[in-house]
Design an enzyme around this catalytic site. Sequence first.
Site, PDB file in Angstrom:
ATOM      1  N   HIS A 113       0.801  -1.234   0.000  1.00 37.16           N
ATOM      2  CA  HIS A 113       0.000   0.000   0.000  1.00 37.16           C
ATOM      3  C   HIS A 113       0.831   1.281   0.000  1.00 37.16           C
ATOM      4  O   HIS A 113       0.539   2.234   0.735  1.00 37.16           O
ATOM      5  CB  HIS A 113      -0.946   0.004   1.209  1.00 37.16           C
TER       6      HIS A 113
ATOM      7  N   TYR B 185     -13.925  -0.137   4.354  1.00 38.77           N
ATOM      8  CA  TYR B 185     -14.372  -1.392   4.970  1.00 38.77           C
ATOM      9  C   TYR B 185     -15.884  -1.296   5.131  1.00 38.77           C
ATOM     10  O   TYR B 185     -16.370  -0.492   5.928  1.00 38.77           O
ATOM     11  CB  TYR B 185     -13.778  -1.537   6.368  1.00 38.77           C
TER      12      TYR B 185
ATOM     13  N   HIS C 176      -9.750   2.049   0.174  1.00 39.64           N
ATOM     14  CA  HIS C 176      -9.701   0.910   1.090  1.00 39.64           C
ATOM     15  C   HIS C 176     -10.841   0.964   2.111  1.00 39.64           C
ATOM     16  O   HIS C 176     -10.634   0.714   3.301  1.00 39.64           O
ATOM     17  CB  HIS C 176      -8.334   0.906   1.781  1.00 39.64           C
TER      18      HIS C 176
ATOM     19  N   GLU D 161     -11.503  -3.778  -2.920  1.00 42.88           N
ATOM     20  CA  GLU D 161     -10.524  -2.799  -3.399  1.00 42.88           C
ATOM     21  C   GLU D 161     -10.289  -3.034  -4.883  1.00 42.88           C
ATOM     22  O   GLU D 161      -9.614  -3.988  -5.258  1.00 42.88           O
ATOM     23  CB  GLU D 161      -9.206  -2.962  -2.642  1.00 42.88           C
TER      24      GLU D 161
END
Length: 374
Positions: free
Chosen positions: A135, A209, A207, A338
Amino acid sequence: MRIIKQKTVQFLASTVALLFFISGGCADDRVINMEEFGTMDDGRPVQLFTLKNENRMEVSITNYGGIVTSIKVPDKNGNIDDVVLGFDNLEQYKAGHPYFGTITGRYANRIANGRFELNGEVYQLATNDGENHLHGGIEGFDKKLWDYEINNSENSVILRYLSPDGEEGYPGNLNVKVTYTLTEENELRIDYHATTDKPTVVNLTNHSYFNLSGEPTQVILDHLLTIHADRYTPVNEALIPTGELRHVEGTPFDFRTPEYIGTRIDSIPPGYDHNFVLNNPNQGVRNIATLKHEESGRVMEVYTDLPGVQLYTGNFLDGTIEDRNGHPIPQYAALCLETQLFPDSPNQPHFPPAVLNEGEAYETVTIYRFHTEQ
Ligand code: GLA
């Protein structure tokens, strides 16, 4: 005469009111709210933007890390809940977290040994996931303060970051622009744009959630997922793709028809953290995945023009981080979809290329679209 005058005045007044309603009235609901969210360690102020639409959907974004801190959408009974993991203050983000809602880059996901070769030159990147690069490295785009611009008529926030040549080991000055838009179709649309002055590699994602129940202490094993992918990329113990594009038939990775996350997750401990090879990569923006939570009736459809998506089921969440209500966030509290190029593409010549040259533009779009079903 007087009557005519009165009528004219009345007409003018109602015209003015109508114009006010059309311009000011409607636009008013759509004005993006900006408030101070805290400061960087060097004193620079950090902002929080809140976008709303006519369907009571609300999205909050900060220019620290380009983080989506909150997505509020109604359930089938009209109750509004937050469907992403996030915090209500900057300090919790600065204290460290596993990329909740961030823009990840310059290269989202892993690059084996943090090393790759480009045009005969070997580049060594920062390693922050054992021996590998994850990342964007130690201080990726998720920790940067982005410049911002508000576009009220589009209901967009535009974030810009210039990643200097050599940052985290990457070659080339990379000019990045990410545009977040909330539409009246209940879509959070993310447009990514990047240019460079030297060949480099780029792979940007968001990213977030998701937990469509709106309650992060309730795990996502009961969410139904569809992914339009006939193949996935198997990985080694360090989660680096082996290079194989394996068919999903007969595996726990077959989400071609809706499946509960929990049905087969135990057979692949600690859970899903895999890249799916999306079908129809040349079709442009298409529906690649759909997530559904039956109890709340919330459904999220994902659209992108990218060739891959990482399904990550929050396997490393372990209760040590507290959600915005002060409750520990357990394993499987949420899942990420993602959209991306495949992990380790710079070292896998048969994967879709991640190279960006000077004079070219990296341009992709991802849309998360919400609705409810009874
Ligand atoms: C990604 C990775 C995971 C994990 C999370 C953050 O999704 O694929 O392995 O690192 O980010 O915790």
